[in-house]
Motif scaffolding. Structure first.
Motif, short mmCIF file in Angstrom:
data_model
loop_
_atom_site.label_atom_id
_atom_site.label_comp_id
_atom_site.label_asym_id
_atom_site.label_seq_id
_atom_site.Cartn_x
_atom_site.Cartn_y
_atom_site.Cartn_z
N VAL A 138 0.84 -1.20 0.00
CA VAL A 138 0.00 0.00 0.00
C VAL A 138 0.87 1.25 0.00
O VAL A 138 0.64 2.20 -0.77
CB VAL A 138 -0.97 0.00 1.21
N ALA A 139 1.92 1.26 0.85
CA ALA A 139 2.81 2.41 0.91
C ALA A 139 3.53 2.62 -0.43
O ALA A 139 3.73 3.77 -0.86
CB ALA A 139 3.83 2.23 2.03
N LEU A 140 3.92 1.54 -1.09
CA LEU A 140 4.60 1.65 -2.38
C LEU A 140 3.72 2.36 -3.41
O LEU A 140 4.18 3.24 -4.14
CB LEU A 140 5.00 0.27 -2.89
N ILE A 141 2.46 2.00 -3.45
CA ILE A 141 1.54 2.62 -4.40
C ILE A 141 1.37 4.11 -4.10
O ILE A 141 1.50 4.96 -4.98
CB ILE A 141 0.18 1.89 -4.39
N ILE A 142 1.10 4.42 -2.83
CA ILE A 142 0.86 5.82 -2.45
C ILE A 142 2.12 6.66 -2.61
O ILE A 142 2.10 7.72 -3.24
CB ILE A 142 0.33 5.90 -1.01
N LEU A 143 3.24 6.19 -2.07
CA LEU A 143 4.48 6.96 -2.14
C LEU A 143 5.04 7.02 -3.55
O LEU A 143 5.65 8.02 -3.94
CB LEU A 143 5.51 6.38 -1.17
N GLY A 144 4.84 5.96 -4.32
CA GLY A 144 5.27 5.98 -5.72
C GLY A 144 4.56 7.06 -6.51
O GLY A 144 5.17 7.78 -7.30
N ALA A 145 3.26 7.22 -6.26
CA ALA A 145 2.49 8.25 -6.95
C ALA A 145 2.90 9.65 -6.48
O ALA A 145 3.08 10.56 -7.28
CB ALA A 145 1.00 8.03 -6.72
N ILE A 146 3.07 9.81 -5.16
CA ILE A 146 3.43 11.12 -4.61
C ILE A 146 4.82 11.55 -5.06
O ILE A 146 5.06 12.72 -5.34
CB ILE A 146 3.34 11.10 -3.07
N SER A 147 5.75 10.60 -5.13
CA SER A 147 7.14 10.93 -5.46
C SER A 147 7.42 10.96 -6.96
O SER A 147 8.54 11.31 -7.36
CB SER A 147 8.09 9.94 -4.80
N PHE A 148 6.43 10.65 -7.77
CA PHE A 148 6.66 10.55 -9.21
C PHE A 148 7.39 11.77 -9.81
O PHE A 148 8.33 11.59 -10.59
CB PHE A 148 5.34 10.30 -9.95
N THR A 173 15.31 12.75 -10.33
CA THR A 173 16.51 13.08 -9.57
C THR A 173 17.29 11.84 -9.12
O THR A 173 18.41 11.96 -8.64
CB THR A 173 16.14 13.90 -8.31
N LEU A 174 16.73 10.67 -9.28
CA LEU A 174 17.37 9.44 -8.82
C LEU A 174 18.76 9.21 -9.45
O LEU A 174 19.71 8.91 -8.72
CB LEU A 174 16.45 8.25 -9.07
N PRO A 175 18.93 9.35 -10.76
CA PRO A 175 20.26 9.10 -11.34
C PRO A 175 21.35 10.03 -10.79
O PRO A 175 22.50 9.62 -10.66
CB PRO A 175 20.06 9.33 -12.83
N GLN A 176 20.99 11.25 -10.45
CA GLN A 176 22.01 12.18 -9.96
C GLN A 176 22.42 11.91 -8.51
O GLN A 176 23.42 12.44 -8.05
CB GLN A 176 21.53 13.63 -10.10
#
Length: 92
Positions: free
Chosen positions: A42-52, A57-60
């Motif tokens: 559940v957290a993965l779905i919610i946080l994945g959407a919020i952090s989209f 910035t992940l590669p940097q």
């Protein structure tokens, strides 16, 4: 936002969440591992959407920073810590 207010909201969310998690484990006869899996999914779905918007910035961040997050947040806190927490909830 005020750090003290955020800390208070965090404590409230974790306290209220823990109440419902414990009830769910006991009502469903679920193992701690299953409880963690449900919570994480559940957290993965919610946080994945919020952090989209920040995904770019992940590669940097670099390999070392990501490795630290994986070890600290994923393995130690996210897995070992949660296993202990859910085992305590299940036994209480």
């Amino acid at each position: 936002m005020n750090p003290q207010l955020l800390a208070l909201l965090t404590a409230a969310a974790w306290g209220i969440g823990g109440y419902f998690e414990k009830k769910g484990l006991h009502l469903g006869g679920l193992s701690p591992q299953m409880g963690i899996t449900i919570r994480t999914a559940v957290a993965l779905i919610i946080l994945g959407a919020i952090s989209f918007p920040q995904w770019k910035t992940l590669p940097q961040a670099g390999t070392k920073a990501i490795l630290m997050m994986v070890i600290g947040g994923g393995v130690v806190a996210g897995s070992l810590g949660m296993l202990c927490y859910y085992a305590a909830l299940n036994g209480a």
